[in-house]
Write a protein that holds these residues in place. Structure first.
Motif: not given
Ligand SMILES: Nc1ncnc2c1ncn2[C@@H]1O[C@H](COP(=O)(O)OP(=O)(O)O)[C@@H](O)[C@H]1O
Ligand SMILES: [Mg+2]
Lengths: 282, 354
Positions: A44-49, A52-58
């Motif tokens: 679940e936490y990995f999914m949430e991460m 999240h819209w900033k994950f790919n950008t980061a």
């Protein structure tokens, strides 16, 4: 009582130290990332991460920064090391000067470059006084992602090339002169001597320097914060945000594991790419 | 055409003179051996010809061009280094191919030459190994093969066989000599082994303390040493030297015997004779006047001959005897020099008197 056990005995304290202060927290982090409060295994936490819209950008920003900075640093450090090794006098002095940035913390380095690039910074007042520009330019404004990226690159290159340089200078110093003489006699130009003797014989040092730099590049944080604030999200920054702003240490832990996985992946890749053939000695 | 001219080359390292004004010409396709004791400057001279060391003064010409200012790679040379310098990160094959790759030869030609030189040096089964997996002698042969493969106009070899065991060295000596005679290479070959020098050289240049004291054929340096040093360095055992005092009219007193010598104004000379150029007489037939007597101190049976170290007039005299001569230590030995093999030296200059 010199025995075969002695070395292990002497290593024991540091091994214990690592277990307590590295392995244990690592297990805790992994636990946090994979296990819910009620003790169930979850993604679940990995999914949430990941959603999240900033994950790919980061992730992309971090990888791009590493890709832009590290190869440039390696090439630059190789060139500088060649120059230093070719010097007869003043070699140590130049080396000391070039390694000054090593003594500066990354946050301080970020602030130095901020002082150059900000609206009221050196660069703007310099260009203004020369009459190139009328108004100060907001280099680091949120709409100027490109210049933020370049500023971070410059700061990183300025700050952390010296460590690569030191490793490579030491490595080059270990290559016996006789191999260059032999290469020279058998017709190798300066460039060929570099590619056929220096580079292959420098592999162990290159390996060390690249692994060190790549791992540090994936952990880039303070320089980014100083120059870009939140305008250029990176993985380390997201860990910080999730941990302290959003107070979700489980997602922060998931991020931390991603950084770890990328670091291990690249380390293995570099070790494989710069491996020495079996039997060869360098 | 690759004649090598070394003109008044001198080399100083800090305060020490490694070479004093060397003049030497090596003819096209000649095989010249630089022979001398360790530390006499052989490597330094070779490295100056190669361009790896800069002479303090003097000129080096190769094939009619002055090369002092040229980089080693532009001199058309190949070299076998005293410490081999076999690249540890390359296989034996790639080591031998190194010069050929730099010259951008096609792969087929590289293959051919590597295999041929590897065969020649008996390392054809080591081609895929790395130098860390080779013995010193094998590494040395790789170094020689790498130099031979480039088929250079000038080949410089610094003690290329020093690390081989005796049998292999003898074989390699003969093979190298054959190969280099067939190729049109001008060779400078450094060694401290006089047997190697004598057996291979067209001409031997004997180096002593940074000077070339004699450059001549093997027979010439053996028979007619130009200096006391050459006589004492070449030959195993070396030449015998005895003090000679002038008796007038070109007659000299050598250990109590009158011997005809040069008519010079010096009062003292040194009389030189090779141990095998001494004839031995039984006491009855000899006339004490022209056959001085020595006392045998040590006998060394060496198989092919018997070497007797004797005392004569408190000086050392070595004599080669027939291997079945029935003598023992303490016996007197009546000897006389073979007249046309006697050499005379000026004790002041150590030079031979002609
Ligand atoms: N790079 C150097 N620096 C100082 N002295 C040197 C150097 N190379 C050689 N020498 C000195 O020069 C002399 C000749 O050395 P070398 O040519 O190596 O002798 P060889 O090859 O005949 O044994 C020696 O006394 C040696 O110590
Ligand atoms: Mg030497």
């Amino acid at each position: 009582m010199y025995s075969r056990k002695l070395p292990y005995l002497l290593l024991l304290p540091s091994a214990l130290f690592l277990c307590v202060f590295f392995l244990y927290p690592f297990v805790l982090v992994a636990w946090q990332a994979f296990v819910t409060d009620t003790g169930e295994l979850t993604s679940e936490y990995f999914m949430e991460m990941a959603t999240h819209w900033k994950f790919n950008t980061a992730l992309i920003n971090t990888l791009l920064l590493a890709l832009a900075v590290v190869p440039f640093q390696i090439v630059l450090a190789l060139y500088m090391a060649t120059l230093v090794n070719g010097m007869k006098r003043g070699r140590d002095l130049i080396l000391y000067i070039w390694t000054i940035p090593l003594g500066i913390s990354d946050l301080a380095a970020g602030i130095i470059w901020l002082a150059i690039f900000e609206q009221t910074g050196f660069l703007n007042s310099f260009m203004q006084s020369l009459g190139f520009i009328e108004e100060p330019i907001g280099f680091l404004g949120y709409q100027n992602k490109g210049t933020i990226f370049v500023a971070i690159m410059l700061a990183e290159i300025w700050r952390a090339t010296a460590i690569v340089l030191v490793i490579l200078v030491a490595g080059m110093g270990l290559i016996p002169k006789e191999y260059y003489e032999a290469a020279e006699v058998f017709g190798a130009s300066r460039w060929k001597q570099f590619t056929r003797i220096t580079l292959p014989m420098l592999k162990p040092s290159l390996q060390t320097a690249m692994i060190l730099r790549v791992i540090l590049a994936f952990e880039v944080f303070a320089v980014v914060v100083a120059l870009g604030g939140t305008n250029l999200p990176v993985l380390m920054g997201e860990i910080y945000t999730w941990q302290y702003d959003l107070r979700d240490s489980s997602v922060a832990a998931a991020y931390a594991l991603v950084v770890l996985a990328i670091s291990i992946g690249f380390t293995l890749l570099i070790m494989w790419g710069l491996r020495t053939p079996k039997g060869a000695r360098v | 055409m690759a004649e090598i001219n070394i003109k008044q080359v001198a080399k100083q390292f800090g305060g020490t003179h490694a070479l004093h004004s060397i003049d030497l010409t090596i003819a096209d396709q000649e095989f010249l051996v630089l022979l001398g004791a360790s530390g006499c400057g052989k490597t330094t001279l070779l490295r100056i010809v190669a361009g790896l060391e800069t002479a303090t003064s003097g000129e080096v010409w190769i094939g009619g061009h002055r090369v002092d200012k040229l980089a080693p790679r532009d001199r058309g040379i190949a070299m076998v280094f005293q410490n081999y310098a076999v690249f540890p990160h390359l296989t034996v094959y790639e080591n031998i191919a190194f010069g050929l790759r730099m010259a951008k030869l096609p792969q087929a030609e590289v293959d051919k030459r590597v295999n041929r030189t590897a065969d020649l040096m008996h390392i054809e089964n080591l081609l895929s190994r790395y130098s860390g997996q080779l013995s010193g002698g094998q590494r040395q042969r790789v170094a020689v093969a790498r130099a031979l493969a480039t088929e250079p106009a000038v080949l410089l070899m610094d003690e290329p066989l020093s690390n081989l065991d005796a049998l292999l060295r003898m074989e390699m000596r003969a093979e190298l000599k054959t190969v280099l005679a067939e190729s049109k290479t001008t060779t400078i070959y450094v060694t401290h082994d006089q047997v190697e020098a004598m057996s291979m050289a067209d001409r031997i240049a004997i180096v002593n303390e940074g000077r070339i004291v004699q450059a001549a054929s093997a027979v010439e340096v053996y028979r007619n040493p130009a200096e006391h040093f050459v006589g004492s360095f070449i030959g195993n055992p070396p030449m015998n030297f005895l003090d000679a005092t002038a008796l007038g009219d070109g007659w000299w007193d050598v250990a109590g015997t009158r011997i005809k010598g040069p008519s010079v104004k010096q009062n003292k000379l040194q009389f030189g004779i090779r141990p095998e150029d001494i004839s031995v007489h039984s006491p009855k037939t000899s006339n004490p006047q022209d056959s001085p007597s020595a006392t045998i101190r040590v006998l060394e049976p060496l198989g092919s001959h018997l070497l007797a170290s004797c005392k004569v007039d408190n000086q050392m005299l070595r004599v080669v005897l027939d291997s079945d001569a029935s003598v023992k230590a303490g016996d007197p030995l009546h000897w006389s020099p073979v007249a046309d093999r006697i050499r005379w030296f000026d004790p002041a200059t150590a030079l031979a008197i002609l």
